[in-house]
Design a protein around this motif. Sequence first.
Motif, PDB file in Angstrom:
ATOM      1  N   GLY A 103       0.771  -1.229   0.000  1.00 38.82           N
ATOM      2  CA  GLY A 103       0.000   0.000   0.000  1.00 38.82           C
ATOM      3  C   GLY A 103       0.805   1.282   0.000  1.00 38.82           C
ATOM      4  N   ALA A 104       2.034   1.265  -0.510  1.00 39.81           N
ATOM      5  CA  ALA A 104       2.800   2.509  -0.510  1.00 39.81           C
ATOM      6  C   ALA A 104       3.519   2.681  -1.840  1.00 39.81           C
ATOM      7  N   ASP A 105       3.869   3.911  -2.161  1.00 40.81           N
ATOM      8  CA  ASP A 105       4.613   4.153  -3.395  1.00 40.81           C
ATOM      9  C   ASP A 105       5.988   3.506  -3.314  1.00 40.81           C
ATOM     10  N   GLY A 106       6.472   3.065  -4.461  1.00 42.33           N
ATOM     11  CA  GLY A 106       7.800   2.468  -4.492  1.00 42.33           C
ATOM     12  C   GLY A 106       7.805   0.988  -4.172  1.00 42.33           C
ATOM     13  N   VAL A 107       6.621   0.407  -4.023  1.00 39.25           N
ATOM     14  CA  VAL A 107       6.541  -1.031  -3.788  1.00 39.25           C
ATOM     15  C   VAL A 107       6.721  -1.756  -5.117  1.00 39.25           C
ATOM     16  N   ALA A 108       7.734  -2.604  -5.176  1.00 38.10           N
ATOM     17  CA  ALA A 108       8.139  -3.188  -6.455  1.00 38.10           C
ATOM     18  C   ALA A 108       7.261  -4.340  -6.915  1.00 38.10           C
ATOM     19  N   VAL A 109       6.389  -4.820  -6.033  1.00 33.71           N
ATOM     20  CA  VAL A 109       5.672  -6.072  -6.269  1.00 33.71           C
ATOM     21  C   VAL A 109       5.157  -6.255  -7.702  1.00 33.71           C
ATOM     22  N   ALA A 110       4.415  -5.258  -8.207  1.00 36.21           N
ATOM     23  CA  ALA A 110       3.789  -5.435  -9.522  1.00 36.21           C
ATOM     24  C   ALA A 110       4.816  -5.601 -10.641  1.00 36.21           C
ATOM     25  N   ALA A 111       6.020  -5.075 -10.432  1.00 35.00           N
ATOM     26  CA  ALA A 111       7.056  -5.173 -11.462  1.00 35.00           C
ATOM     27  C   ALA A 111       7.694  -6.561 -11.482  1.00 35.00           C
ATOM     28  N   THR A 112       7.354  -7.388 -10.495  1.00 34.47           N
ATOM     29  CA  THR A 112       7.995  -8.701 -10.393  1.00 34.47           C
ATOM     30  C   THR A 112       7.020  -9.844 -10.651  1.00 34.47           C
ATOM     31  N   TRP A 113       5.826  -9.500 -11.090  1.00 32.01           N
ATOM     32  CA  TRP A 113       4.845 -10.504 -11.508  1.00 32.01           C
ATOM     33  C   TRP A 113       4.598 -10.378 -12.990  1.00 32.01           C
ATOM     34  N   PRO A 114       4.277 -11.461 -13.698  1.00 28.67           N
ATOM     35  CA  PRO A 114       4.140 -12.845 -13.255  1.00 28.67           C
ATOM     36  C   PRO A 114       5.430 -13.414 -12.661  1.00 28.67           C
ATOM     37  N   GLY A 115       5.231 -14.430 -11.813  1.00 27.61           N
ATOM     38  CA  GLY A 115       6.377 -15.033 -11.170  1.00 27.61           C
ATOM     39  C   GLY A 115       6.165 -16.518 -10.949  1.00 27.61           C
ATOM     40  N   TYR A 116       7.290 -17.170 -10.629  1.00 30.77           N
ATOM     41  CA  TYR A 116       7.224 -18.590 -10.316  1.00 30.77           C
ATOM     42  C   TYR A 116       6.956 -18.727  -8.825  1.00 30.77           C
TER      43      TYR A 116
ATOM     44  N   GLY B 248       8.181   3.533 -12.018  1.00 25.87           N
ATOM     45  CA  GLY B 248       9.596   3.918 -11.975  1.00 25.87           C
ATOM     46  C   GLY B 248      10.511   2.760 -11.644  1.00 25.87           C
ATOM     47  N   ILE B 249       9.926   1.659 -11.213  1.00 30.29           N
ATOM     48  CA  ILE B 249      10.748   0.504 -10.840  1.00 30.29           C
ATOM     49  C   ILE B 249      10.942  -0.410 -12.048  1.00 30.29           C
ATOM     50  N   GLU B 250      12.149  -0.916 -12.150  1.00 25.84           N
ATOM     51  CA  GLU B 250      12.503  -1.739 -13.302  1.00 25.84           C
ATOM     52  C   GLU B 250      11.720  -3.044 -13.321  1.00 25.84           C
ATOM     53  N   ILE B 251      11.183  -3.352 -14.466  1.00 22.94           N
ATOM     54  CA  ILE B 251      10.429  -4.598 -14.615  1.00 22.94           C
ATOM     55  C   ILE B 251      11.397  -5.767 -14.719  1.00 22.94           C
ATOM     56  N   ALA B 252      11.125  -6.820 -13.980  1.00 24.25           N
ATOM     57  CA  ALA B 252      11.985  -8.011 -13.973  1.00 24.25           C
ATOM     58  C   ALA B 252      11.103  -9.233 -13.799  1.00 24.25           C
ATOM     59  N   VAL B 253      10.699  -9.813 -14.935  1.00 19.18           N
ATOM     60  CA  VAL B 253       9.848 -11.005 -14.872  1.00 19.18           C
ATOM     61  C   VAL B 253      10.473 -12.141 -15.688  1.00 19.18           C
ATOM     62  N   PRO B 254      10.209 -13.371 -15.364  1.00 24.16           N
ATOM     63  CA  PRO B 254       9.359 -13.813 -14.257  1.00 24.16           C
ATOM     64  C   PRO B 254      10.043 -13.630 -12.904  1.00 24.16           C
ATOM     65  N   GLY B 255       9.261 -13.204 -11.908  1.00 25.58           N
ATOM     66  CA  GLY B 255       9.788 -13.092 -10.563  1.00 25.58           C
ATOM     67  C   GLY B 255       9.903 -14.467  -9.933  1.00 25.58           C
ATOM     68  N   LEU B 256      10.451 -14.493  -8.736  1.00 20.30           N
ATOM     69  CA  LEU B 256      10.541 -15.739  -7.988  1.00 20.30           C
ATOM     70  C   LEU B 256       9.896 -15.506  -6.636  1.00 20.30           C
ATOM     71  N   LYS B 257       8.844 -16.281  -6.363  1.00 17.78           N
ATOM     72  CA  LYS B 257       8.041 -16.028  -5.169  1.00 17.78           C
ATOM     73  C   LYS B 257       7.988 -17.274  -4.298  1.00 17.78           C
ATOM     74  N   ARG B 258       7.719 -17.030  -3.012  1.00 19.56           N
ATOM     75  CA  ARG B 258       7.667 -18.151  -2.097  1.00 19.56           C
ATOM     76  C   ARG B 258       6.569 -19.125  -2.508  1.00 19.56           C
TER      77      ARG B 258
ATOM     78  N   VAL C 210      -3.977  -2.193 -11.766  1.00 21.37           N
ATOM     79  CA  VAL C 210      -3.613  -0.794 -12.008  1.00 21.37           C
ATOM     80  C   VAL C 210      -3.125  -0.161 -10.701  1.00 21.37           C
ATOM     81  N   TYR C 211      -3.874  -0.397  -9.641  1.00 19.09           N
ATOM     82  CA  TYR C 211      -3.555   0.202  -8.332  1.00 19.09           C
ATOM     83  C   TYR C 211      -2.151  -0.206  -7.863  1.00 19.09           C
ATOM     84  N   LEU C 212      -1.854  -1.504  -7.953  1.00 14.09           N
ATOM     85  CA  LEU C 212      -0.542  -1.971  -7.486  1.00 14.09           C
ATOM     86  C   LEU C 212       0.568  -1.612  -8.464  1.00 14.09           C
ATOM     87  N   THR C 213       0.241  -1.603  -9.758  1.00 17.30           N
ATOM     88  CA  THR C 213       1.264  -1.245 -10.747  1.00 17.30           C
ATOM     89  C   THR C 213       1.661   0.216 -10.581  1.00 17.30           C
ATOM     90  N   ASN C 214       0.688   1.046 -10.218  1.00 14.29           N
ATOM     91  CA  ASN C 214       0.993   2.460  -9.992  1.00 14.29           C
ATOM     92  C   ASN C 214       1.961   2.639  -8.821  1.00 14.29           C
TER      93      ASN C 214
END
Lengths: 256, 186
Positions: free
Chosen positions: A187-200, A246-256, A238-242
């Motif tokens: 829920g904050a700006d600068g959270v990279a999560v959306a840039a790392t999905w899709p992921g394994y 500014g964060i670099e996209i890196a997919v596929p991510g690696l998730k727990r 859209v909400y999470l991607t916003n």
Amino acid sequence: MVSKKIILAFALIGVLAFSGEQFAMSDSDRAIYAEMLESNPADMDVEYGSELMEDLVGGDEGLAKFLGVSEDELPAYIAGFPRYIEKLGLVVGLDQVLQALMAENGKKPFKLKSKDMFALSTYAKSIANGEASNIDVNANEHMKKALALGEKTFMTKRGGRGLSCNSCHAPAVIGAILRTQPLPELGADGVAVAATWPGYRMTKSSLRTLQRRFQGCMKNALLKVIPIGSAEMVALEVYLTNRAKGIEIAVPGLKR
Amino acid sequence: MRKLILMGLALGMTMAVASDLRSAIETPDASKLIAKDLLEPAKVYTMPSGCITNDKDSIARGKFIFHNLNGKKAKGKLPKGLSKKQMKPGKTYLPQDKIPAKQYGNCVACHNIEGARGAGNIGPDLTNYNEFFIKTGARDNAFVFQKIADPRIDNPNTHMTVNLTTKLFTTHEICEIASYIVSIKK
């Protein structure tokens, strides 16, 4: 106010003792994770996705043409999804664009929740790897509306336990632990999560998309699971991607 | 004139293509699903008399609900009087009927307490609750009952689950969970 209350309660009790079993990742899990960082199992899905792309829609060139951009502009353009696409009259994710493109090419579109679509759309997003996420939520009224709907969906309490996404992903609870799992901040700006999905996802042994991940949280927390591709799902994306702008996209991510 | 017709044709064509493409993509409706799933407004509840009890079986059930997520995931022996399945009262079931797993509280997801395994810390630690909270007069049984039933009365912005207004549990079950929390544990 909430965090103050929690801190107060903590202070009353004094010390918080955490045991080793607090965290869901064991040392051996961590070793596997480190290995997978070297070679992500989902790289194979991406490879397969690129073949599908060639076979079904004329590769990157076909996608660029459909989107009305040059192949050179394609990576940066993809880094701006979800977008309002004039031809479709909707704010859509890349997966929906690929459905339209498949139809235009006379192919039967993959279902949004299919493995093939996950592979295809992950490949398509990987074209933007290294680009800064550049979604423009002020581009037009449609995007503004989508952002507002995304925020609303994120905040809406519902389901058997009366929880919202925000109950577990608000800045106030970040750093806290939910049953052995550290809560990722969303829920904050600068959270990279959306840039790392899709992921394994290691726990699912498969490639998952961001909207598929949302469904996982909904199911676990007893919120009625809503379908991939619905306006609300795209809006959540859209909400999470916003947040990841500014964060670099890196997919596929690696998730727990 | 001719130009206009041509333009009209061209427009019509692009629109036809647009609606074709539009119907080729999946855009399922979720708004109805969400509307039916919304949380009702916060509610004040009166703790029934005899709610908080020292009865061993009641406390055991409250404890089990506190520590487990649902009947499918729960391990170990169930306390007397608790089911792993959620049967609707008054409904008769045939052997081949699929009965959904009963949901439990999974309170340990957010709260530490005596004997908790892998507890979370989103909510306050409830260890020694009787000594720290009840004996000091900071809280009473009715507070605990209301907190579990609907925590929004105490804190409108709470991150805690709502358990009675959502009908996840019955009043009786809330009493058993509350009894477990305020009980003196060894």
